[in-house]
Design an enzyme around this catalytic site. Sequence first.
Site: not given
Ligand code: CO8
Length: 259
Positions: A63, A108, A111, A131
């Site tokens: 998400a 997400g 999921e 999460e």
């Molecule tokens: N949300 C928003 N932006 C994201 C997300 C995300 N989940 N994942 C990546 N991005 C963006 C980064 O911010 C970045 O943007 P920018 O270039 O503008 O800085 C771009 O994508 C590229 O990402 P990275 O530079 O971080 O790329 P890396 O190769 O260094 O890392 C990763 C890749 C490991 C995947 C890293 O991006 C990461 O850890 N992402 C987050 C993963 C995460 O924690 N996901 C879980 C999110 S919470 C969730 O899904 C809950 C679901 C239920 C929600 C319920 C609602 C209430």
Amino acid sequence: MSNVLMESSGPITVVTVDRPKALNALNQQVLQDLATVIDQILVNKPRCVILTGAGEKAFVAGADIASMSEMARPQARALAELGQGVFRRWEQLPMPTIAAINGFALGGGCELALSCDIRLASAKARFGQPEVGLGIIPGFGGTQRLARTIGVGLAKELIFGGQMINAERALAIGLVNSVYEPDELMAAAQKLAGKIAAQAPIAVRAAKEAMALGVQTDIDSGMTIEAAYFATCFETEDQREGMAAFVEKRPEPVVFQDA
Ligand code: CO8
């Protein structure tokens, strides 16, 4: 739709989450686009659907964290219910769905993959429910579907620890069915979708429904459900044709008509 692409070729539809600048993270718009795609699939009735992510890096990285960061409790609840509702409708599509997981499937994204019937992964794919490291819990069905898919013990390890696992580990614990070289993933998904699409569609649909209902109940109720669906197949042209072709030793495969 700006964030989800849909492309149909014959009986197979490919749906692509297309927000690569944020690693296909799910914001409100993506969820709404997915809902629109579900509406279209229900009208078009393909025999199999493949779901994947745009770009080289991610299936869906979760998400959208930026858009959740300032939320208060009522908005968080509304977002969880929106995502849960869309994923539940996806899970209940009448035809089989295959997740072709080409990269990160986190939060997400994992999921969403769990809402598909079949998961195929690229060797590059990474999975996880990170999460708790963000101070939240899975909210799009992860606490429910992960345990049902890989068992409660392994699901607890992944959800409490928040660690990422690779495709090999995902295969070992039954989170995915098979792993392919990255450039072979879509061909493998298409091949499987083609195989499914060539079967009797009402029978495939009945099998999906019987399994969906059966896994939520006790074994005896499940047998009753199976017998009922089994019997309905005998009201179809497909059953008559399929069995006649076998009995008559016809050399060519049966072309099923969804009848
Ligand atoms: N949300 C928003 N932006 C994201 C997300 C995300 N989940 N994942 C990546 N991005 C963006 C980064 O911010 C970045 O943007 P920018 O270039 O503008 O800085 C771009 O994508 C590229 O990402 P990275 O530079 O971080 O790329 P890396 O190769 O260094 O890392 C990763 C890749 C490991 C995947 C890293 O991006 C990461 O850890 N992402 C987050 C993963 C995460 O924690 N996901 C879980 C999110 S919470 C969730 O899904 C809950 C679901 C239920 C929600 C319920 C609602 C209430």
